[in-house]
Design a protein around this motif. Structure first.
Motif, mmCIF file in Angstrom:
data_model
loop_
_atom_site.group_PDB
_atom_site.id
_atom_site.type_symbol
_atom_site.label_atom_id
_atom_site.label_comp_id
_atom_site.label_asym_id
_atom_site.label_seq_id
_atom_site.Cartn_x
_atom_site.Cartn_y
_atom_site.Cartn_z
ATOM 1 N N ILE A 136 -5.152 20.399 -9.191
ATOM 2 C CA ILE A 136 -6.161 19.718 -8.366
ATOM 3 C C ILE A 136 -6.389 20.356 -6.997
ATOM 4 C CG2 ILE A 136 -5.590 17.513 -9.464
ATOM 5 C CD1 ILE A 136 -4.353 16.755 -6.672
ATOM 6 N N THR A 139 -9.992 20.889 -6.264
ATOM 7 C CA THR A 139 -10.981 19.873 -6.652
ATOM 8 C C THR A 139 -10.924 18.600 -5.833
ATOM 9 O OG1 THR A 139 -9.508 18.946 -8.334
ATOM 10 C CG2 THR A 139 -10.998 20.713 -9.040
ATOM 11 N N HIS A 140 -9.817 18.352 -5.105
ATOM 12 C CA HIS A 140 -9.657 17.100 -4.360
ATOM 13 C C HIS A 140 -9.278 17.359 -2.897
ATOM 14 C CE1 HIS A 140 -9.637 15.212 -8.295
ATOM 15 N NE2 HIS A 140 -9.582 14.016 -7.737
ATOM 16 N N THR A 161 -9.648 12.318 -2.901
ATOM 17 C CA THR A 161 -11.088 12.190 -3.145
ATOM 18 C C THR A 161 -11.624 13.485 -3.726
ATOM 19 O OG1 THR A 161 -11.244 10.710 -1.244
ATOM 20 C CG2 THR A 161 -13.311 11.620 -2.092
ATOM 21 N N PRO A 162 -12.390 13.413 -4.829
ATOM 22 C CA PRO A 162 -12.949 14.640 -5.405
ATOM 23 C C PRO A 162 -13.897 15.319 -4.425
ATOM 24 C CG PRO A 162 -13.183 12.783 -6.916
ATOM 25 C CD PRO A 162 -12.768 12.217 -5.596
ATOM 26 N N ASN A 163 -13.836 16.637 -4.341
ATOM 27 C CA ASN A 163 -14.788 17.383 -3.531
ATOM 28 C C ASN A 163 -16.176 17.283 -4.157
ATOM 29 O OD1 ASN A 163 -12.635 18.202 -1.916
ATOM 30 N ND2 ASN A 163 -12.281 20.037 -3.147
ATOM 31 N N GLU A 164 -17.197 17.094 -3.333
ATOM 32 C CA GLU A 164 -18.540 16.853 -3.840
ATOM 33 C C GLU A 164 -19.055 18.008 -4.679
ATOM 34 O OE1 GLU A 164 -21.193 15.833 -0.738
ATOM 35 O OE2 GLU A 164 -20.146 13.991 -0.181
ATOM 36 N N GLU A 166 -17.392 19.856 -6.614
ATOM 37 C CA GLU A 166 -16.596 20.090 -7.811
ATOM 38 C C GLU A 166 -16.824 18.972 -8.831
ATOM 39 O OE1 GLU A 166 -14.662 22.584 -8.550
ATOM 40 O OE2 GLU A 166 -14.781 23.652 -6.637
ATOM 41 N N SER A 167 -17.034 19.344 -10.084
ATOM 42 C CA SER A 167 -17.071 18.364 -11.160
ATOM 43 C C SER A 167 -15.659 18.253 -11.715
ATOM 44 C CB SER A 167 -18.031 18.793 -12.268
ATOM 45 O OG SER A 167 -17.635 20.019 -12.823
ATOM 46 N N ASN A 168 -15.127 17.021 -11.839
ATOM 47 C CA ASN A 168 -13.779 16.847 -12.353
ATOM 48 C C ASN A 168 -13.680 15.534 -13.105
ATOM 49 O OD1 ASN A 168 -12.331 14.660 -10.548
ATOM 50 N ND2 ASN A 168 -13.621 15.879 -9.181
ATOM 51 N N GLU A 172 -11.599 9.179 -8.003
ATOM 52 C CA GLU A 172 -10.950 8.868 -6.727
ATOM 53 C C GLU A 172 -9.676 8.068 -6.973
ATOM 54 O OE1 GLU A 172 -12.151 5.776 -3.348
ATOM 55 O OE2 GLU A 172 -13.479 7.523 -3.377
ATOM 56 N N SER A 189 -7.517 3.496 -9.136
ATOM 57 C CA SER A 189 -8.324 4.656 -9.477
ATOM 58 C C SER A 189 -9.729 4.210 -9.834
ATOM 59 C CB SER A 189 -7.708 5.422 -10.650
ATOM 60 O OG SER A 189 -7.758 4.637 -11.831
#
Length: 286
Positions: A136, A139-140, A161-164, A166-168, A172, A189
């Motif tokens: 991660i 990505t987060h 929090t997922p980075n905008e 990045e698709s994952n 959250e 979650s």
């Protein structure tokens, strides 16, 4: 699909908690670099420990499940579940075999553990933490919200929090991690529109266990099924085990199909699990 999301959530919660709790017990509020956490983990050598715990998990659709769990330092464990519909289930890991039982079907499933299974079940917290952080770190964004109290124990409240850009698959996550043991005492979650919250109401370290706690006793009248598995690596070969078309995710963006697990149980149709990796680390399963 919702159940798949919950499984992904549970996996990332447990591993992420272990990774972050590897930091020093006095944690400053702010953003934490995954690489900094990895450096802290390398210095640690936390070992598995025995415990008894009780928790409640609530889903956004209003259903809930209570759980009691016992685990010793060798990996033997017993877990009992009661869901909001009144059905009971439990599983026992006696060190060589996992037994599961569901009251609604009165069915027992038996699964023999191979050496690799035993090692993965009883991995140390730091080993699991290192693997997750590698998965991660790009990505987060990891934020330490603060130092709090749960069950009269010191915990670290963490948010990932997922980075905008990045698709994952993990969404959250919020975690409340026991500073002494790295155990997740509370988690929430959010993946798409699905919210899952788990909170422990009891947590006891190094309890005394009864001698027969990890011995499975066959319920009266229950049907026994033994689960076996083989691992293959070719989608074309997988088609031989099913008599109908199936869906799978094609390899893309460094996401690769690592292997396919074929589960067989008595006269029931075979079940396939597609296991994917990213950057040579486990990523998700379907």
């Amino acid at each position: 699909m919702k159940w798949t999301k919950q499984l992904k959530s549970a996996a990332v919660i447990s591993m992420l908690a272990l990774s972050l709790a590897a930091c020093n017990t006095e944690v400053e509020v702010g953003t934490v670099s995954p690489q900094e956490v990895i450096e802290n983990i390398v210095k640690e050598n936390k070992q598995p420990f025995s415990y008894y715990a009780e928790s409640k998990t609530t889903l956004s659709n209003g259903t809930s499940q209570t759980m009691k769990e016992w685990k010793d330092e060798t990996g033997k464990s017993r877990t009992e579940f009661l869901d909001s519909s009144g059905y009971e289930s439990y599983y026992v890991n006696d060190g060589s075999t996992i037994w599961t039982y569901r009251s609604d079907s009165n069915e027992v499933l038996k699964f023999s553990l191979e050496q690799d299974d035993k090692e993965s079940i009883n991995e140390s917290p730091s080993d699991q933490a290192k693997a997750l952080l590698k998965a991660i770190e790009n990505t987060h964004t990891i934020e330490v919200v603060g130092n709090e109290k749960l069950l009269n124990r010191d915990v670290i409240h963490v948010k990932a929090t997922p980075n905008e850009q990045e698709s994952n698959l993990f969404g959250e996550q919020e975690l409340w991690i026991d500073k002494e043991t790295w155990f997740v005492l509370k988690s929430s979650s959010k993946i798409d529109d699905s919210m899952t919250t788990t909170e422990y109401t009891h947590f006891e370290i190094d309890p005394k266990f009864k001698n027969n706690l990890f011995v499975f006793e066959m319920p009266e009248g229950a049907q026994m099924n033994e689960l076996s598995e083989i691992v293959i690596h070719d989608v074309k070969e997988a088609a031989q085990y099913l008599d109908q078309p199936f869906y799978y995710v094609e390899e893309q963006n460094n996401i690769l199909l690592n292997d396919i697990t074929v589960f067989s149980m008595g006269d029931m149709p075979d079940q396939l699990t597609f296991n994917y990796i990213k950057n040579n680390l486990p990523y998700f399963s379907l």
